[in-house]
Design a protein around this motif. Structure first.
Motif, PDB file in Angstrom:
ATOM      1  N   THR A 120       0.842  -1.192   0.000  1.00  0.00           N
ATOM      2  CA  THR A 120       0.000   0.000   0.000  1.00  0.00           C
ATOM      3  C   THR A 120       0.881   1.248   0.000  1.00  0.00           C
ATOM      4  OG1 THR A 120      -1.994   0.962   0.999  1.00  0.00           O
ATOM      5  CG2 THR A 120      -0.241   0.282   2.513  1.00  0.00           C
ATOM      6  N   GLY A 121       0.244   2.407  -0.140  1.00  0.00           N
ATOM      7  CA  GLY A 121       0.951   3.686  -0.235  1.00  0.00           C
ATOM      8  C   GLY A 121       0.305   4.526  -1.323  1.00  0.00           C
ATOM      9  N   THR A 122       0.474   5.828  -1.240  1.00  0.00           N
ATOM     10  CA  THR A 122      -0.110   6.698  -2.255  1.00  0.00           C
ATOM     11  C   THR A 122       0.548   6.470  -3.609  1.00  0.00           C
ATOM     12  OG1 THR A 122      -0.502   8.352  -0.535  1.00  0.00           O
ATOM     13  CG2 THR A 122      -0.704   9.089  -2.814  1.00  0.00           C
ATOM     14  N   ASN A 123       1.873   6.411  -3.605  1.00  0.00           N
ATOM     15  CA  ASN A 123       2.627   6.182  -4.830  1.00  0.00           C
ATOM     16  C   ASN A 123       3.565   4.993  -4.649  1.00  0.00           C
ATOM     17  OD1 ASN A 123       1.657   8.648  -6.188  1.00  0.00           O
ATOM     18  ND2 ASN A 123       2.883   9.718  -4.666  1.00  0.00           N
ATOM     19  N   GLY A 124       3.861   4.308  -5.736  1.00  0.00           N
ATOM     20  CA  GLY A 124       4.854   3.241  -5.703  1.00  0.00           C
ATOM     21  C   GLY A 124       4.306   1.829  -5.629  1.00  0.00           C
TER      22      GLY A 124
ATOM     23  N   LEU B  49       4.525  -0.558   3.102  1.00  0.00           N
ATOM     24  CA  LEU B  49       4.041   0.818   2.997  1.00  0.00           C
ATOM     25  C   LEU B  49       5.112   1.697   2.380  1.00  0.00           C
ATOM     26  CD1 LEU B  49       2.012   3.112   3.626  1.00  0.00           C
ATOM     27  CD2 LEU B  49       3.021   3.239   5.913  1.00  0.00           C
ATOM     28  N   SER B  50       4.786   2.342   1.256  1.00  0.00           N
ATOM     29  CA  SER B  50       5.743   3.220   0.584  1.00  0.00           C
ATOM     30  C   SER B  50       5.690   4.627   1.163  1.00  0.00           C
ATOM     31  CB  SER B  50       5.468   3.252  -0.923  1.00  0.00           C
ATOM     32  OG  SER B  50       4.134   3.679  -1.184  1.00  0.00           O
ATOM     33  N   ASN B  51       4.545   5.281   1.067  1.00  0.00           N
ATOM     34  CA  ASN B  51       4.406   6.674   1.505  1.00  0.00           C
ATOM     35  C   ASN B  51       2.936   7.008   1.615  1.00  0.00           C
ATOM     36  OD1 ASN B  51       3.478   7.385  -1.272  1.00  0.00           O
ATOM     37  ND2 ASN B  51       5.591   6.916  -1.777  1.00  0.00           N
ATOM     38  N   ILE B  52       2.639   8.104   2.270  1.00  0.00           N
ATOM     39  CA  ILE B  52       1.259   8.602   2.331  1.00  0.00           C
ATOM     40  C   ILE B  52       1.307  10.094   2.046  1.00  0.00           C
ATOM     41  CG2 ILE B  52      -0.865   8.786   3.664  1.00  0.00           C
ATOM     42  CD1 ILE B  52       0.142   6.528   5.445  1.00  0.00           C
ATOM     43  N   THR B  53       0.866  10.477   0.858  1.00  0.00           N
ATOM     44  CA  THR B  53       0.833  11.892   0.486  1.00  0.00           C
ATOM     45  C   THR B  53      -0.567  12.252   0.021  1.00  0.00           C
ATOM     46  OG1 THR B  53       1.516  11.418  -1.802  1.00  0.00           O
ATOM     47  CG2 THR B  53       3.268  11.822  -0.181  1.00  0.00           C
ATOM     48  N   LYS B  54      -0.792  13.495  -0.244  1.00  0.00           N
ATOM     49  CA  LYS B  54      -2.141  14.001  -0.487  1.00  0.00           C
ATOM     50  C   LYS B  54      -2.811  13.360  -1.687  1.00  0.00           C
ATOM     51  CE  LYS B  54      -4.664  18.368  -0.432  1.00  0.00           C
ATOM     52  NZ  LYS B  54      -4.535  19.832  -0.380  1.00  0.00           N
ATOM     53  N   ASP B  55      -3.941  12.691  -1.438  1.00  0.00           N
ATOM     54  CA  ASP B  55      -4.738  12.073  -2.492  1.00  0.00           C
ATOM     55  C   ASP B  55      -6.041  11.562  -1.878  1.00  0.00           C
ATOM     56  OD1 ASP B  55      -5.278  11.353  -5.071  1.00  0.00           O
ATOM     57  OD2 ASP B  55      -4.054   9.543  -5.085  1.00  0.00           O
TER      58      ASP B  55
ATOM     59  N   TYR C 156      -2.419  -6.999  13.444  1.00  0.00           N
ATOM     60  CA  TYR C 156      -2.410  -8.462  13.437  1.00  0.00           C
ATOM     61  C   TYR C 156      -3.664  -9.055  12.803  1.00  0.00           C
ATOM     62  CZ  TYR C 156      -5.650  -8.346  17.407  1.00  0.00           C
ATOM     63  OH  TYR C 156      -6.749  -8.141  18.209  1.00  0.00           O
ATOM     64  N   ARG C 157      -4.748  -8.283  12.736  1.00  0.00           N
ATOM     65  CA  ARG C 157      -5.967  -8.792  12.101  1.00  0.00           C
ATOM     66  C   ARG C 157      -5.814  -8.905  10.592  1.00  0.00           C
ATOM     67  NH1 ARG C 157      -9.816  -4.434  14.865  1.00  0.00           N
ATOM     68  NH2 ARG C 157      -7.930  -3.247  14.365  1.00  0.00           N
ATOM     69  N   HIS C 158      -4.823  -8.188  10.031  1.00  0.00           N
ATOM     70  CA  HIS C 158      -4.603  -8.218   8.584  1.00  0.00           C
ATOM     71  C   HIS C 158      -3.303  -8.909   8.179  1.00  0.00           C
ATOM     72  CE1 HIS C 158      -8.009  -5.826   7.424  1.00  0.00           C
ATOM     73  NE2 HIS C 158      -7.658  -4.806   8.173  1.00  0.00           N
ATOM     74  N   ALA C 159      -2.263  -8.811   9.014  1.00  0.00           N
ATOM     75  CA  ALA C 159      -0.938  -9.246   8.552  1.00  0.00           C
ATOM     76  C   ALA C 159      -0.078  -9.759   9.705  1.00  0.00           C
ATOM     77  CB  ALA C 159      -0.242  -8.085   7.857  1.00  0.00           C
ATOM     78  N   LYS C 160       0.955 -10.524   9.319  1.00  0.00           N
ATOM     79  CA  LYS C 160       1.905 -11.051  10.292  1.00  0.00           C
ATOM     80  C   LYS C 160       3.130 -10.154  10.423  1.00  0.00           C
ATOM     81  CE  LYS C 160       0.587 -15.730   8.858  1.00  0.00           C
ATOM     82  NZ  LYS C 160       1.048 -16.938   8.130  1.00  0.00           N
ATOM     83  N   CYS C 161       3.484  -9.452   9.343  1.00  0.00           N
ATOM     84  CA  CYS C 161       4.742  -8.709   9.317  1.00  0.00           C
ATOM     85  C   CYS C 161       4.589  -7.512   8.393  1.00  0.00           C
ATOM     86  CB  CYS C 161       5.857  -9.633   8.826  1.00  0.00           C
ATOM     87  SG  CYS C 161       7.452  -8.830   8.555  1.00  0.00           S
ATOM     88  N   GLY C 162       5.310  -6.420   8.664  1.00  0.00           N
ATOM     89  CA  GLY C 162       5.248  -5.225   7.831  1.00  0.00           C
ATOM     90  C   GLY C 162       6.633  -4.740   7.430  1.00  0.00           C
ATOM     91  N   VAL C 163       6.706  -4.109   6.257  1.00  0.00           N
ATOM     92  CA  VAL C 163       7.932  -3.471   5.764  1.00  0.00           C
ATOM     93  C   VAL C 163       7.567  -2.024   5.452  1.00  0.00           C
ATOM     94  CG1 VAL C 163       9.705  -3.468   3.982  1.00  0.00           C
ATOM     95  CG2 VAL C 163       8.782  -5.639   4.806  1.00  0.00           C
TER      96      VAL C 163
ATOM     97  N   ASN D 180       5.137   7.857   8.398  1.00  0.00           N
ATOM     98  CA  ASN D 180       5.385   6.420   8.500  1.00  0.00           C
ATOM     99  C   ASN D 180       6.041   6.013   9.811  1.00  0.00           C
ATOM    100  OD1 ASN D 180       4.330   6.341   5.949  1.00  0.00           O
ATOM    101  ND2 ASN D 180       6.061   5.285   5.022  1.00  0.00           N
ATOM    102  N   LYS D 181       6.826   6.924  10.408  1.00  0.00           N
ATOM    103  CA  LYS D 181       7.476   6.607  11.684  1.00  0.00           C
ATOM    104  C   LYS D 181       6.437   6.274  12.748  1.00  0.00           C
ATOM    105  CE  LYS D 181      11.817   9.243  11.260  1.00  0.00           C
ATOM    106  NZ  LYS D 181      11.671   9.718   9.874  1.00  0.00           N
ATOM    107  N   ASP D 182       5.367   7.058  12.809  1.00  0.00           N
ATOM    108  CA  ASP D 182       4.322   6.818  13.804  1.00  0.00           C
ATOM    109  C   ASP D 182       3.619   5.487  13.550  1.00  0.00           C
ATOM    110  OD1 ASP D 182       4.845   9.215  15.054  1.00  0.00           O
ATOM    111  OD2 ASP D 182       3.298  10.326  13.964  1.00  0.00           O
TER     112      ASP D 182
END
Length: 486
Positions: A107-111, A196-202, A223-230, A238-240
């Motif tokens: 997921t992410g706005t772009n990429g 997750l790539s980024n979250i910008t205005k869209d 955890y309801r959706h996934a086991k691990c994130g990148v 994204n830090k938060d």
């Protein structure tokens, strides 16, 4: 499949007219012809599916999933959220709840598209059987199918997953749009890894404000959706998300656990050095620009978390000529300037690609772009500001106007962007031809917004159209130019 088998573990509010009937099909389209079908009465933004339930019964529906009981004689399952129930029932009906495949969601706005293509291609070169679902279509191993939505509706999504299982796919790589999260499309898919790539205005036409949009994206890292994130730790907000997530997270970027130490970019691609688990690795990709390198690093992170050796992954990337449809496609033309086609359709997307081009050894940068109708209006003038910031000349035109007047869309785009280095030409074909006529030696003409789309949507009708074809025909029919190759 019997109705009882479908709903036996479903949390519902009530049942009306219950009979344990045979169910052979599912739909949320009241016009679709069914055989022993369930019709999901979805409340949309414009229409309420409950109002069309009788039509669906006339077309073969024998059961309804509703949020209010209707004065109709067929069995009705009353639930709190029809969309969420449609995802659940789809997973039961198509048997995908018991899939043994590994699921990767980006997921992410772009990429999203670039990253999913990278992961798919690398896995294929590692000898794995892969299914891909995203904006540019669906692929099941070597079979390519069209796709109208970034993330299909649950009925199509789970049917595709079943088909991938039957075709012996080991991995499913998916683009996960914010709308698909908000509309419960992916509720019953258990991802092994999400990125997750980024979250910008869209998409503020739907989410209303950035806080809602960010919260939606962040909810995937649970955890309801996934086991691990990148997660790209360099991207704002994204830090938060990384800190608050309750699943294992691998961060990447200049301050990430998968750390970017340095990079250089040329017309031949990008060279880079990364550090992971106290070891330094060198890499190369044919993809250009910082933003594309970020997509590459996410792909590396995902594959590392899937337990593939990082050296092997980097070697595949180095030796693969990646070609992502509609993403930084440099056309092979016999002219003394270059043409780039890209899907960039947000302020951040335009900034990324134009900034990348600007840092190449070129003369002038001429940009052609527009904005889609019936979408977030607040980003329109910002896109113009970014285009003017990085370009020597800007041609503002139409994109997919949908139900809006294309000239009024352009009014929104240019509002507050007064410049002698900008012109507005509503007809997209004419705008592109105008820009190509302006180009001189070593210039770049960047055509943004539609990428690999093969249509232009006007008043509900998708008319055949391609930026690539416009450019191809321009060079084909101008006698002073040689024929181009794409």
């Amino acid at each position: 499949m019997k109705l009882y088998d479908i709903i036996s573990n479903l949390k519902f509010i009530g049942i009306k007219n219950y009979k344990d009937i045979e169910i052979d099909s599912l739909t949320c389209n009241s016009k679709e012809k069914l055989v022993n079908g369930i019709y999901f009465c979805i409340k949309g933004l414009k229409n309420d599916g409950h109002d069309f339930a009788e039509n669906s019964i006339n077309n073969g529906a024998v059961c309804l999933v509703v949020e209010r009981f209707l004065d109709l004689s067929v069995p009705q399952i009353l639930v709190e959220n029809v969309r969420a129930t449609m995802s659940y029932i789809s997973s039961i009906f198509f048997g995908t709840y018991k899939s043994k495949m590994k699921f990767i969601g980006i997921t992410g706005t772009n990429g999203k598209t670039t990253t999913t293509f990278l992961i798919r291609d690398i896995l294929s070169r590692l000898g794995k059987s892969v299914g891909l679902i995203g904006t540019e279509g669906v692929s099941i191993n070597n079979l390519v199918l069209p796709n109208n939505l970034t993330t299909p509706d649950p009925l199509d999504l789970h049917r595709l997953i079943r088909d991938m299982e039957e075709n012996k796919c080991e991995y499913v790589v998916m683009e996960v749009s914010a709308h698909s999260i908000a509309l419960n499309k992916i509720d019953n898919i258990n991802y092994d890894i999400v990125g997750l790539s980024n979250i910008t205005k869209d998409h503020l036409d739907f989410f209303l404000n950035m806080d809602n949009y960010i919260k939606c994206k962040a909810s995937l890292f649970d955890y309801r959706h996934a086991k691990c994130g990148v997660i790209n730790i360099d991207a704002k907000s994204n830090k938060d998300i990384a800190k608050s997530s309750n699943i294992e997270i691998l961060t990447f970027g200049k301050d990430g656990e998968l750390k970017l130490l340095s990079s250089t970019h040329t017309l031949k691609g990008s060279d880079f050095k990364i550090e992971y688990e106290n070891k330094v690795y060198s890499g190369h990709t044919n993809l250009m620009g910082e933003y594309n390198l970020s997509n590459v690093l996410m792909a590396v992170g995902v594959l590392v978390k899937l337990n593939f050796p990082i050296k092997e992954v980097l070697n595949i990337i180095k030796n693969t000529e990646f070609n992502i449809p509609g993403r930084f496609n440099v056309l092979n033309i016999n002219a003394n300037f270059n043409v780039v086609i890209d899907y960039a359709h947000t302020p951040d997307g335009i900034s990324n690609i134009l900034n990348t081009i600007r840092h190449l050894p070129i003369a002038k940068l001429i940009t052609v772009f527009g904005c889609g109708g019936n979408r977030d209006k607040t980003k329109r003038s910002e896109m113009c500001e970014k285009a003017l910031e990085f370009s020597d000349y800007v041609v503002v035109t139409s994109d997919n106007p949908r139900d809006e007047n294309p000239d009024m869309i352009i009014d929104d785009i240019v509002r507050g962007c007064d410049s002698k280095n900008m012109v507005r030409i509503t007809d997209r074909k004419s705008a592109i031809e105008y820009a190509l006529n302006l180009a001189k030696a070593n210039d770049v003409v960047a055509i943004l917004g539609k990428g690999a789309e093969n249509y232009q949507e006007i008043k509900g009708v998708k008319h055949p159209y391609s930026d690539y074809s416009v450019v191809e025909n321009y060079f084909k029919y101008n006698s002073n130019m040689s024929e181009m190759k794409i």
